[in-house]
Design a protein around this motif. Structure first.
Motif, PDB file in Angstrom:
ATOM      1  N   UNK A   1       0.750  -1.300   0.015  1.00 52.41           N
ATOM      2  CA  UNK A   1       0.018  -0.018  -0.331  1.00 52.41           C
ATOM      3  C   UNK A   1       1.009   1.318  -0.102  1.00 52.41           C
ATOM      4  N   UNK A   2       1.943   1.303   0.743  1.00 45.62           N
ATOM      5  CA  UNK A   2       2.893   2.296   0.717  1.00 45.62           C
ATOM      6  C   UNK A   2       3.462   2.620  -0.745  1.00 45.62           C
ATOM      7  N   UNK A   3       3.819   1.662  -1.150  1.00 38.94           N
ATOM      8  CA  UNK A   3       4.304   1.713  -2.463  1.00 38.94           C
ATOM      9  C   UNK A   3       3.488   2.100  -3.606  1.00 38.94           C
ATOM     10  N   UNK A   4       2.157   1.662  -3.420  1.00 40.72           N
ATOM     11  CA  UNK A   4       1.010   1.967  -4.413  1.00 40.72           C
ATOM     12  C   UNK A   4       0.516   3.578  -4.091  1.00 40.72           C
ATOM     13  N   UNK A   5       0.799   4.139  -2.836  1.00 38.05           N
ATOM     14  CA  UNK A   5       0.778   5.381  -2.523  1.00 38.05           C
ATOM     15  C   UNK A   5       1.513   6.273  -3.042  1.00 38.05           C
ATOM     16  N   UNK A   6       2.679   5.818  -3.199  1.00 35.87           N
ATOM     17  CA  UNK A   6       3.867   6.611  -3.503  1.00 35.87           C
ATOM     18  C   UNK A   6       3.893   6.512  -5.221  1.00 35.87           C
ATOM     19  N   UNK A   7       3.486   5.624  -6.090  1.00 42.08           N
ATOM     20  CA  UNK A   7       3.321   5.570  -7.176  1.00 42.08           C
ATOM     21  C   UNK A   7       2.184   6.357  -7.711  1.00 42.08           C
TER      22      UNK A   7
ATOM     23  N   UNK B   1     -12.989   5.916 -14.010  1.00 39.92           N
ATOM     24  CA  UNK B   1     -13.878   7.153 -13.748  1.00 39.92           C
ATOM     25  C   UNK B   1     -13.978   7.363 -12.047  1.00 39.92           C
ATOM     26  N   UNK B   2     -13.940   8.726 -11.831  1.00 46.20           N
ATOM     27  CA  UNK B   2     -14.584   8.923 -10.511  1.00 46.20           C
ATOM     28  C   UNK B   2     -14.781  10.414 -10.467  1.00 46.20           C
ATOM     29  N   UNK B   3     -15.538  10.771  -9.367  1.00 46.52           N
ATOM     30  CA  UNK B   3     -15.969  12.280  -9.307  1.00 46.52           C
ATOM     31  C   UNK B   3     -15.015  13.398  -8.899  1.00 46.52           C
ATOM     32  N   UNK B   4     -13.833  12.752  -8.109  1.00 50.00           N
ATOM     33  CA  UNK B   4     -12.729  13.821  -7.839  1.00 50.00           C
ATOM     34  C   UNK B   4     -11.209  13.153  -8.115  1.00 50.00           C
ATOM     35  N   UNK B   5     -10.477  13.989  -7.982  1.00 51.25           N
ATOM     36  CA  UNK B   5      -9.250  13.441  -8.203  1.00 51.25           C
ATOM     37  C   UNK B   5      -8.618  12.840  -7.081  1.00 51.25           C
ATOM     38  N   UNK B   6      -8.961  12.797  -5.759  1.00 54.53           N
ATOM     39  CA  UNK B   6      -8.560  12.252  -4.656  1.00 54.53           C
ATOM     40  C   UNK B   6      -9.376  10.651  -4.570  1.00 54.53           C
ATOM     41  N   UNK B   7     -10.588  10.653  -5.195  1.00 53.06           N
ATOM     42  CA  UNK B   7     -11.280   9.262  -4.855  1.00 53.06           C
ATOM     43  C   UNK B   7     -10.648   8.443  -6.106  1.00 53.06           C
ATOM     44  N   UNK B   8     -10.426   9.112  -7.368  1.00 53.31           N
ATOM     45  CA  UNK B   8      -9.775   8.394  -8.140  1.00 53.31           C
ATOM     46  C   UNK B   8      -8.238   7.773  -7.878  1.00 53.31           C
TER      47      UNK B   8
ATOM     48  N   UNK C   1      -4.972   2.949  -5.957  1.00 48.29           N
ATOM     49  CA  UNK C   1      -4.223   2.159  -5.155  1.00 48.29           C
ATOM     50  C   UNK C   1      -4.714   0.910  -4.922  1.00 48.29           C
ATOM     51  N   UNK C   2      -5.973   0.832  -4.821  1.00 48.60           N
ATOM     52  CA  UNK C   2      -6.509  -0.554  -4.598  1.00 48.60           C
ATOM     53  C   UNK C   2      -6.464  -1.535  -5.930  1.00 48.60           C
TER      54      UNK C   2
END
Length: 333
Positions: A49-55, A151-158, A163-164
């Protein structure tokens, strides 16, 4: 106080860990039957997860993928040949269409634009050493197989969804490797049956008076077959017992999650392009633009490297549903 000083965090209590575990189980449901599967996955999932968040965090801020911005945006001009090309890619994306259909009140959607970077050697006309030549070697850059996904409604949610999705890819890769092992096991077992049949036939050839004339040949063949049989047995033994399939699935997932950088990575690359998408020297006098792209190495089958970025899409730029079908029909007819 100590938690604040050392910035320690229990990764097993994070909500994204629970979501990641659910995604893994959805892809490989049999791992739930393995001993202590949750604890074993949680012991390494934090690193992934840390690696995915970094990417995902390395991806730049969203860019407006709209035909109206094409003339003033060198990034869009580099990836899309014309403003209509942007509309075409948007219209071909089922993800984009389905998302807007399911979110009637939304005017914008955020999505991932992926493309394959292609570099070709070409000969062009240019001034070289003070003289005009028509055979100057240059490298032309193109972006092919452009697709808009997730697709998503915000940059953050996308970004959270990405990550998942990365976690899911680890589970998919593990299942692919396990399937490859099972296919190899089946092939080895078939080969073992063939070797056994051949050894039985050689044994029959040595019966009766035929042994007086064929003994030497039979002995040599038997030696080679015995060696092949032993190699086959060793390869089967290395794959483990079929009864250990569930344990193998879980251990493969754990091993991949423990070293996430070996499977998925993102590299940054700078391109200096002129208006014809030719690679130029950054110090050249010709008009050019510096383009920064992110290249994601994906463990697909076969492995791919894709230029990826987050874009914002306006509902008004989505062509009518029939436009894509009309275009396809034109080529068929």
């Amino acid at each position: 106080m100590f938690n604040w000083l050392f910035r320690r965090e229990d990764t097993t209590s994070r909500e994204d860990v629970r979501q990641a575990l659910d995604r893994i189980v959805a892809v490989a449901p049999q791992v739930k039957l393995a001993n202590r599967y949750e604890a074993r996955i949680k012991s390494v999932i934090g690193k992934t997860l840390d690696h995915a968040h970094e990417l995902v965090g390395a991806l730049p801020a969203p860019r407006d993928a709209t035909p109206g911005a094409w003339a003033d945006d060198p990034y869009l001009r580099a990836k899309f040949a014309t403003p209509d090309d942007i509309t075409k890619v948007i219209g071909e994306s089922r993800d984009v269409r389905d998302w807007f259909d399911g979110n009637i009140a939304a005017d914008y959607a955020f999505a991932v634009l992926g493309a394959t970077l292609v570099e070709r050697s070409v000969l062009v006309s240019a001034v070289e050493n003070g003289a005009m030549r028509s055979d100057v070697a240059r490298t032309a850059v193109g972006f092919e197989d452009k697709r808009m996904r997730f697709c998503s409604d915000t940059d953050e949610s996308l970004r959270q969804e990405l990550v998942q999705r990365i976690v899911e890819q680890f589970a998919l890769e593990a299942m692919s490797r396990v399937a490859g092992q099972e296919a190899r096991r089946d092939a080895l077992q078939e080969h073992r049956a063939l070797l056994s049949a051949r050894m039985h036939m050689l044994g029959r050839r040595g019966a009766g008076m035929s042994r007086l004339t064929a003994a030497a040949d039979v002995s040599g063949d038997a030696t080679r077959l015995q060696r092949d049989f032993e190699e086959n047995e060793a390869a089967l033994s290395a794959l483990g017992s079929p009864a250990d399939s569930i344990e193998t699935q879980l251990q493969t997932i754990v091993d991949l999650l423990a070293d996430p950088a070996a499977l998925i990575s993102i590299a940054h690359r700078e391109l200096c392009l002129n208006q014809m998408n030719l690679l130029m020297d950054a110090r050249c006098d010709e008009p050019h633009a510096d383009i920064a792209i992110m290249l994601a190495r994906l463990p697909t089958q076969p492995p791919q490297t894709r230029a990826v970025e987050i874009v914002r899409i306006a509902r008004r730029d989505v062509p009518p549903a029939g436009a894509a079908f009309d275009e396809a029909a034109r080529f068929v007819l």
